[in-house]
Design a protein around this motif. Sequence first.
Motif, PDB file in Angstrom:
ATOM      1  N   LEU A   1       3.367  -0.956 -10.028  1.00 18.71           N
ATOM      2  CA  LEU A   1       3.953   0.227  -9.392  1.00 18.71           C
ATOM      3  C   LEU A   1       3.775   1.460 -10.269  1.00 18.71           C
ATOM      4  O   LEU A   1       3.541   2.583  -9.772  1.00 18.71           O
ATOM      5  CB  LEU A   1       5.439  -0.015  -9.103  1.00 18.71           C
ATOM      6  N   ILE A   2       3.883   1.281 -11.603  1.00 14.30           N
ATOM      7  CA  ILE A   2       3.674   2.412 -12.518  1.00 14.30           C
ATOM      8  C   ILE A   2       2.232   2.884 -12.436  1.00 14.30           C
ATOM      9  O   ILE A   2       1.950   4.093 -12.395  1.00 14.30           O
ATOM     10  CB  ILE A   2       4.051   2.002 -13.961  1.00 14.30           C
ATOM     11  N   ALA A   3       1.306   1.918 -12.367  1.00 14.44           N
ATOM     12  CA  ALA A   3      -0.109   2.284 -12.266  1.00 14.44           C
ATOM     13  C   ALA A   3      -0.412   2.987 -10.956  1.00 14.44           C
ATOM     14  O   ALA A   3      -1.310   3.852 -10.893  1.00 14.44           O
ATOM     15  CB  ALA A   3      -0.979   1.035 -12.413  1.00 14.44           C
ATOM     16  N   GLU A   4       0.305   2.679  -9.891  1.00 13.14           N
ATOM     17  CA  GLU A   4       0.113   3.308  -8.585  1.00 13.14           C
ATOM     18  C   GLU A   4       0.919   4.596  -8.439  1.00 13.14           C
ATOM     19  O   GLU A   4       0.973   5.179  -7.349  1.00 13.14           O
ATOM     20  CB  GLU A   4       0.520   2.333  -7.467  1.00 13.14           C
ATOM     21  N   GLU A   5       1.589   5.030  -9.539  1.00 12.03           N
ATOM     22  CA  GLU A   5       2.397   6.248  -9.581  1.00 12.03           C
ATOM     23  C   GLU A   5       3.553   6.203  -8.580  1.00 12.03           C
ATOM     24  O   GLU A   5       3.916   7.214  -7.987  1.00 12.03           O
ATOM     25  CB  GLU A   5       1.518   7.486  -9.329  1.00 12.03           C
ATOM     26  N   MET A   6       4.088   5.031  -8.379  1.00 13.71           N
ATOM     27  CA  MET A   6       5.277   4.883  -7.536  1.00 13.71           C
ATOM     28  C   MET A   6       6.511   4.554  -8.370  1.00 13.71           C
ATOM     29  O   MET A   6       7.592   4.353  -7.815  1.00 13.71           O
ATOM     30  CB  MET A   6       5.055   3.792  -6.490  1.00 13.71           C
ATOM     31  N   ALA A   7       6.339   4.455  -9.685  1.00 13.58           N
ATOM     32  CA  ALA A   7       7.460   4.199 -10.583  1.00 13.58           C
ATOM     33  C   ALA A   7       7.140   4.810 -11.937  1.00 13.58           C
ATOM     34  O   ALA A   7       5.971   5.039 -12.284  1.00 13.58           O
ATOM     35  CB  ALA A   7       7.712   2.696 -10.710  1.00 13.58           C
ATOM     36  N   GLU A   8       8.184   5.086 -12.680  1.00 15.08           N
ATOM     37  CA  GLU A   8       8.047   5.628 -14.024  1.00 15.08           C
ATOM     38  C   GLU A   8       8.948   4.851 -14.965  1.00 15.08           C
ATOM     39  O   GLU A   8      10.042   4.420 -14.582  1.00 15.08           O
ATOM     40  CB  GLU A   8       8.423   7.115 -14.061  1.00 15.08           C
ATOM     41  N   GLU A   9       8.459   4.687 -16.197  1.00  9.84           N
ATOM     42  CA  GLU A   9       9.247   3.981 -17.206  1.00  9.84           C
ATOM     43  C   GLU A   9       9.539   4.930 -18.355  1.00  9.84           C
ATOM     44  O   GLU A   9       8.633   5.555 -18.917  1.00  9.84           O
ATOM     45  CB  GLU A   9       8.484   2.757 -17.710  1.00  9.84           C
ATOM     46  N   GLU A  10      10.809   5.055 -18.673  1.00  8.21           N
ATOM     47  CA  GLU A  10      11.221   5.971 -19.733  1.00  8.21           C
ATOM     48  C   GLU A  10      12.434   5.389 -20.444  1.00  8.21           C
ATOM     49  O   GLU A  10      13.443   5.053 -19.815  1.00  8.21           O
ATOM     50  CB  GLU A  10      11.565   7.347 -19.139  1.00  8.21           C
ATOM     51  N   GLY A  11      12.312   5.250 -21.733  1.00  3.20           N
ATOM     52  CA  GLY A  11      13.415   4.723 -22.528  1.00  3.20           C
ATOM     53  C   GLY A  11      13.780   3.300 -22.161  1.00  3.20           C
ATOM     54  O   GLY A  11      14.973   2.938 -22.221  1.00  3.20           O
ATOM     55  N   GLY A  12      12.790   2.509 -21.782  1.00  4.55           N
ATOM     56  CA  GLY A  12      13.054   1.120 -21.427  1.00  4.55           C
ATOM     57  C   GLY A  12      13.653   0.948 -20.045  1.00  4.55           C
ATOM     58  O   GLY A  12      14.018  -0.176 -19.667  1.00  4.55           O
ATOM     59  N   ARG A  13      13.730   2.022 -19.277  1.00  5.65           N
ATOM     60  CA  ARG A  13      14.301   1.958 -17.924  1.00  5.65           C
ATOM     61  C   ARG A  13      13.252   2.405 -16.917  1.00  5.65           C
ATOM     62  O   ARG A  13      12.551   3.391 -17.131  1.00  5.65           O
ATOM     63  CB  ARG A  13      15.535   2.836 -17.822  1.00  5.65           C
ATOM     64  N   THR A  14      13.163   1.683 -15.808  1.00  3.29           N
ATOM     65  CA  THR A  14      12.195   1.995 -14.764  1.00  3.29           C
ATOM     66  C   THR A  14      12.885   2.677 -13.597  1.00  3.29           C
ATOM     67  O   THR A  14      13.909   2.181 -13.094  1.00  3.29           O
ATOM     68  CB  THR A  14      11.492   0.720 -14.264  1.00  3.29           C
ATOM     69  N   THR A  15      12.336   3.828 -13.184  1.00  6.78           N
ATOM     70  CA  THR A  15      12.842   4.520 -11.992  1.00  6.78           C
ATOM     71  C   THR A  15      11.744   4.511 -10.939  1.00  6.78           C
ATOM     72  O   THR A  15      10.558   4.662 -11.253  1.00  6.78           O
ATOM     73  CB  THR A  15      13.232   5.973 -12.319  1.00  6.78           C
ATOM     74  N   TYR A  16      12.175   4.357  -9.693  1.00  6.94           N
ATOM     75  CA  TYR A  16      11.225   4.196  -8.596  1.00  6.94           C
ATOM     76  C   TYR A  16      11.227   5.434  -7.716  1.00  6.94           C
ATOM     77  O   TYR A  16      12.270   6.069  -7.508  1.00  6.94           O
ATOM     78  CB  TYR A  16      11.579   2.955  -7.783  1.00  6.94           C
ATOM     79  N   LYS A  17      10.048   5.762  -7.200  1.00  4.00           N
ATOM     80  CA  LYS A  17       9.878   6.949  -6.378  1.00  4.00           C
ATOM     81  C   LYS A  17      10.680   6.819  -5.090  1.00  4.00           C
ATOM     82  O   LYS A  17      10.715   5.748  -4.481  1.00  4.00           O
ATOM     83  CB  LYS A  17       8.387   7.127  -6.065  1.00  4.00           C
ATOM     84  N   ARG A  18      11.302   7.887  -4.671  1.00  6.25           N
ATOM     85  CA  ARG A  18      12.080   7.871  -3.434  1.00  6.25           C
ATOM     86  C   ARG A  18      11.154   7.607  -2.245  1.00  6.25           C
ATOM     87  O   ARG A  18      10.083   8.180  -2.137  1.00  6.25           O
ATOM     88  CB  ARG A  18      12.807   9.188  -3.240  1.00  6.25           C
ATOM     89  N   GLY A  19      11.603   6.705  -1.352  1.00  9.12           N
ATOM     90  CA  GLY A  19      10.797   6.346  -0.195  1.00  9.12           C
ATOM     91  C   GLY A  19       9.660   5.403  -0.530  1.00  9.12           C
ATOM     92  O   GLY A  19       8.712   5.272   0.262  1.00  9.12           O
ATOM     93  N   MET A  20       9.727   4.744  -1.690  1.00 10.73           N
ATOM     94  CA  MET A  20       8.644   3.864  -2.127  1.00 10.73           C
ATOM     95  C   MET A  20       8.373   2.750  -1.117  1.00 10.73           C
ATOM     96  O   MET A  20       7.226   2.468  -0.774  1.00 10.73           O
ATOM     97  CB  MET A  20       8.994   3.252  -3.491  1.00 10.73           C
ATOM     98  N   LEU A  21       9.420   2.106  -0.612  1.00  8.81           N
ATOM     99  CA  LEU A  21       9.234   0.995   0.328  1.00  8.81           C
ATOM    100  C   LEU A  21       8.541   1.456   1.604  1.00  8.81           C
ATOM    101  O   LEU A  21       7.636   0.784   2.113  1.00  8.81           O
ATOM    102  CB  LEU A  21      10.585   0.352   0.658  1.00  8.81           C
ATOM    103  N   ALA A  22       8.955   2.624   2.126  1.00  6.93           N
ATOM    104  CA  ALA A  22       8.346   3.134   3.358  1.00  6.93           C
ATOM    105  C   ALA A  22       6.871   3.465   3.145  1.00  6.93           C
ATOM    106  O   ALA A  22       6.023   3.201   4.014  1.00  6.93           O
ATOM    107  CB  ALA A  22       9.107   4.361   3.849  1.00  6.93           C
ATOM    108  N   MET A  23       6.559   4.022   1.978  1.00 10.01           N
ATOM    109  CA  MET A  23       5.158   4.365   1.704  1.00 10.01           C
ATOM    110  C   MET A  23       4.299   3.105   1.589  1.00 10.01           C
ATOM    111  O   MET A  23       3.186   3.040   2.120  1.00 10.01           O
ATOM    112  CB  MET A  23       5.071   5.189   0.418  1.00 10.01           C
ATOM    113  N   LEU A  24       4.813   2.092   0.891  1.00 12.89           N
ATOM    114  CA  LEU A  24       4.059   0.846   0.747  1.00 12.89           C
ATOM    115  C   LEU A  24       3.869   0.164   2.099  1.00 12.89           C
ATOM    116  O   LEU A  24       2.797  -0.374   2.401  1.00 12.89           O
ATOM    117  CB  LEU A  24       4.782  -0.084  -0.225  1.00 12.89           C
ATOM    118  N   GLN A  25       4.923   0.186   2.899  1.00  9.64           N
ATOM    119  CA  GLN A  25       4.833  -0.456   4.208  1.00  9.64           C
ATOM    120  C   GLN A  25       3.821   0.263   5.094  1.00  9.64           C
ATOM    121  O   GLN A  25       3.048  -0.385   5.815  1.00  9.64           O
ATOM    122  CB  GLN A  25       6.208  -0.466   4.872  1.00  9.64           C
ATOM    123  N   ARG A  26       3.792   1.593   5.045  1.00  8.22           N
ATOM    124  CA  ARG A  26       2.856   2.351   5.892  1.00  8.22           C
ATOM    125  C   ARG A  26       1.419   2.148   5.417  1.00  8.22           C
ATOM    126  O   ARG A  26       0.496   2.085   6.235  1.00  8.22           O
ATOM    127  CB  ARG A  26       3.221   3.833   5.879  1.00  8.22           C
TER     128      ARG A  26
END
Length: 654
Positions: free
Chosen positions: A538-563
């Motif tokens: 997901l980080i490689a696909e720019e749908m998530a970011e990792e900072e300080g050992g914590r991963t945050t996910y892009k808003r609407g990630m599931l809908a984008m992947l499903q589409r």
Amino acid sequence: MDDDEFTPRLGKMRSRGKEVRYLSLVVKAARRASRGRAKRSHFDGSRIGRGASVARVLRSRDRHGAFRSRRAIVKFRPVTLAGKGLGGAKAHLTYIQRDGVTREGEPGELYSAGLDVADGKAFLARGTGDRHQFRLIVSVEDGDQYPDLKPFIRRLMGQMEKDLGTSLDWVAVDHFNTGHPHTHVVLRGKNDLGDDLVIAREYISHGARERAVGLATLDLGPRTDLEIEERLRADTGAERLTMIDRRLIREMNAVRLVSAGDDDPFQQSVRTGRLQKLARIGLATHVGGDSWRLEPDLAGTLQRMGERGDIIRTMQREITARNLERMPADRVIFDPAAEDIVPVVGRVIMRGLADEHKDRHFLLVDGVDGRVHFAGIGQGEDLELTPEGAIVRIAPREARVRDVDLTIAEVAASNGGIYSVDAHLRHDPSAQEAYADAHVRRLEVMRRTMRTIERDPDGSWVIASDHLAKVEAFEKRQLSGRPVTVEILSTEPVERLPAIDAATWIDRELVADTPTPVRDAGFGREVRAAQALRRQWLIAEEMAEEEGGRTTYKRGMLAMLQRRELLRVAGEISDKLGKPFGEARSGDRIEGRLVGAIEMASGRHALIERSRDFTLVPWRPVLDRHLGKTVAGIVREGGISWTLVRQRSGPNIS
């Protein structure tokens, strides 16, 4: 005189000493004719159909030496082929030919009256238009003494043809994967004239079994004293319901006391040994002398103990066969009735039959909690197929009165005990017709299952004052056949999920507010490893970011992947159909021919073909029985609201 001129002249009835009316004589004669008949058993339809007279003879004849006869079971189950029945028939044939059922552990092979290897597809093709079929399980207690069960089954089916007065079209598979060898027989529901084959319930219940008993006794000879004694000695220490227990239960008095004494010394030793075993497991108490008190529900407790023993042996066999390293403490029987029960999430190891005679199925699930769970999922092959390796969520079903039932009772109470769509819309002007139709479907399911609700010819329903009590009875009956819900979270195995360009089960778990607890053991360890790989993808696909050992996910990630998956799959289908894809959006009305189901990583979708294009929408189980038909619905945020489609050819309900 000419016949045409003859005119009869009726005189008065002769006197019998006093004036008697003719009607009175008729009534008295009718009473005399019916006198004594009221005491006879009422008509129950058990003798309607073929084989009734034969079954009656087999039951009533004096079977000398019945105690020494070989024991056998013939379990009949009529199955309707309308709707999803044909798909269930295919699934049943596939299931009974599964791996590991022969003596050598190989897949089973169908055979028939004249062929050692029968064609299952041809058999199903011959029965495409059949109203029903019969599924039989034939099990002889001493079936392990037969080197080959085929001759026995062919003779039994040949005898049934004579009893029923018609030729029979059938295929069978022998199973040697349990302690008792048995045979599955699938019999077409047509006679030799092409009419529906109707077999009398009396023959189904008794006639076929008596024929199997007779053939087995003829083949193997009557049971000897030594065989009977060996069986009884083995039963004394068994942790299941035995013939000795049944006899003790029949003989106990009102306060559950039973005597260990018997005129026969061997029988007395057997009874005493069995009572001592029951005492050791807490099911009997010695009260002095030869008197013992049996615990309440002795039969039910022993049956459950026998089932538990079978489950433990099944789990051990399958875990060993798959080289899974699981400790005995990590083998759990899922009990949906337990108070503190929580849903189970895990990978399907196998699906099987917990009880082949009662058609009770189970799933063996390698849970994310690091334990292996045995879960009974209900009765019937029409249960949704769950492939091995799929990830599922098993949760207990709840038997309760639903809001739809309360609404039906409320509308009927305000409409003189009658429910209809029109009455519903008058009662609640804000309700839509599609919403009311859902209430009708609920009543229709109850009517077909319970036969306690009446539907008038005009489509209205008679709702009695005890309707909610009927609903409770209906829900309890449904619960006995379907104790749990099985939700397929992913048809793809866990090792493939990290690199799939679609919305996967792992993605939904990663962004969930309360994700499923995953233990670092067993299958849970595999899931944790897959989650770590998925985060990197997901980080490689720019749908998530990792900072300080914590991963945050892009808003609407599931809908984008499903589409992304939807458009990719739609492009492949478009090339095959030669039609463009029309994406369904919220609020759109969808109408077209239901072509089939498309399995996607993000879930099953329905392929709807329209005149100029096609679309893909989330699948719902209600669509199963409408393949190839025209369906219509409105796209909502939570899925599709399917409605009634009326065409010139007639109505279709989707």
